[in-house]
Design a protein around this motif. Structure first.
Motif, short mmCIF file in Angstrom:
data_model
loop_
_atom_site.label_atom_id
_atom_site.label_comp_id
_atom_site.label_asym_id
_atom_site.label_seq_id
_atom_site.Cartn_x
_atom_site.Cartn_y
_atom_site.Cartn_z
N LEU A 114 0.81 -1.22 0.00
CA LEU A 114 0.00 0.00 0.00
C LEU A 114 0.85 1.27 0.00
O LEU A 114 0.33 2.36 -0.21
N GLY A 115 2.11 1.14 0.27
CA GLY A 115 2.99 2.30 0.26
C GLY A 115 2.94 3.08 1.56
O GLY A 115 2.21 2.76 2.49
N ASN A 116 3.73 4.13 1.59
CA ASN A 116 3.86 4.98 2.77
C ASN A 116 2.85 6.11 2.68
O ASN A 116 2.94 6.94 1.79
N PRO A 117 1.87 6.17 3.59
CA PRO A 117 0.85 7.22 3.49
C PRO A 117 1.43 8.63 3.68
O PRO A 117 0.93 9.58 3.09
N GLU A 118 2.50 8.75 4.47
CA GLU A 118 3.09 10.07 4.66
C GLU A 118 3.67 10.60 3.36
O GLU A 118 3.51 11.76 3.02
N ALA A 119 4.32 9.74 2.59
CA ALA A 119 4.90 10.15 1.31
C ALA A 119 3.79 10.49 0.31
O ALA A 119 3.90 11.46 -0.44
N ALA A 120 2.73 9.70 0.33
CA ALA A 120 1.63 9.93 -0.61
C ALA A 120 0.91 11.25 -0.34
O ALA A 120 0.34 11.85 -1.24
N HIS A 121 0.96 11.70 0.90
CA HIS A 121 0.21 12.91 1.26
C HIS A 121 1.07 14.18 1.28
O HIS A 121 0.56 15.25 1.56
N LYS A 122 2.34 14.07 1.01
CA LYS A 122 3.21 15.26 1.07
C LYS A 122 2.69 16.37 0.17
O LYS A 122 2.68 17.53 0.55
N LYS A 123 2.28 16.00 -1.04
CA LYS A 123 1.78 16.99 -1.98
C LYS A 123 0.51 17.66 -1.45
O LYS A 123 0.34 18.87 -1.56
N ALA A 124 -0.37 16.87 -0.87
CA ALA A 124 -1.64 17.39 -0.37
C ALA A 124 -1.49 18.16 0.94
O ALA A 124 -2.35 18.97 1.28
N LEU A 125 -0.40 17.93 1.66
CA LEU A 125 -0.21 18.57 2.97
C LEU A 125 -0.27 20.09 2.86
O LEU A 125 -0.89 20.75 3.70
N LYS A 126 0.35 20.64 1.85
CA LYS A 126 0.34 22.09 1.67
C LYS A 126 -1.10 22.59 1.52
O LYS A 126 -1.49 23.60 2.10
N GLU A 127 -1.91 21.86 0.77
CA GLU A 127 -3.31 22.23 0.57
C GLU A 127 -4.12 22.08 1.86
O GLU A 127 -4.97 22.91 2.16
N VAL A 128 -3.84 21.01 2.61
CA VAL A 128 -4.53 20.80 3.88
C VAL A 128 -4.21 21.95 4.84
O VAL A 128 -5.11 22.52 5.47
N LYS A 129 -2.95 22.32 4.92
CA LYS A 129 -2.55 23.43 5.79
C LYS A 129 -3.21 24.73 5.37
O LYS A 129 -3.67 25.51 6.22
N ALA A 130 -3.28 24.97 4.06
CA ALA A 130 -3.92 26.20 3.57
C ALA A 130 -5.41 26.21 3.91
O ALA A 130 -5.95 27.23 4.33
N LEU A 131 -6.06 25.07 3.76
CA LEU A 131 -7.48 24.97 4.08
C LEU A 131 -7.71 25.21 5.57
O LEU A 131 -8.60 26.00 5.96
N LEU A 132 -6.92 24.57 6.41
CA LEU A 132 -7.07 24.74 7.86
C LEU A 132 -6.80 26.18 8.27
O LEU A 132 -7.49 26.73 9.13
N ALA A 133 -5.81 26.81 7.66
CA ALA A 133 -5.50 28.21 7.97
C ALA A 133 -6.62 29.12 7.50
O ALA A 133 -6.97 30.09 8.19
N SER A 134 -7.21 28.82 6.33
CA SER A 134 -8.28 29.68 5.80
C SER A 134 -9.53 29.66 6.69
O SER A 134 -10.28 30.62 6.72
#
Length: 145
Positions: free
Chosen positions: A116-136
């Motif tokens: 299934l792979g490493n979920p942390e690596a798979a989400h690195k790209k989305a992390l920036k978007e998640v942080k932006a959403l939470l900050a907004s």
């Protein structure tokens, strides 16, 4: 939730009897509903013990949106700075990593075996978007101690 809807509560106990969390914690949904009419319950730890399974809401003979009310009460509590330390920690982890629950070595190994792979690596790209959403939404400000 409208206060008038809560006022139709019969205090029959169906919500409490239906609650899986109430079997293992001090959560008494019926008491939360009753107390929310009379006083501010923002600092009640039981407010955070609901797992939002919706059993109480689905079974309420009056059709009161009990779980929705609990979620509204939680939102109001957070705005007042009332949040349990464990929940604050989960929120902080979400902001930091994009995950609400950290993955441990046991589950990393299981994922590797299942390819299934490493979920942390798979989400690195989305992390920036998640942080932006939470900050907004000012989520990061709401959960500060």
């Amino acid at each position: 939730m409208k206060n008038s809807e809560i006022l139709t509560c019969l205090q029959c106990g169906t919500c409490h009897a239906s609650c899986p969390s109430g079997r293992y914690t001090s959560l008494n949904v019926r008491k939360l509903v009753r107390d929310s009419i009379r006083k501010d319950i923002s600092d009640e730890p039981e407010l955070w013990m609901c797992t939002t399974c919706y059993n109480c809401q689905e079974r309420c003979p009056r059709g009161i949106k009990v779980t929705d009310a609990i979620l509204t009460l939680r939102s109001e509590a957070v705005k007042k700075g009332e949040i349990l330390p464990a929940h604050r920690k989960v929120c902080g982890f979400l902001i930091e990593t994009g995950h609400s629950i950290p993955i441990d070595d046991k589950h990393r190994l299981m994922r590797k075996r299942l390819e299934l792979g490493n979920p942390e690596a798979a989400h690195k790209k989305a992390l920036k978007e998640v942080k932006a959403l939470l900050a907004s939404t000012k989520f990061d400000e709401l959960i500060k101690a």
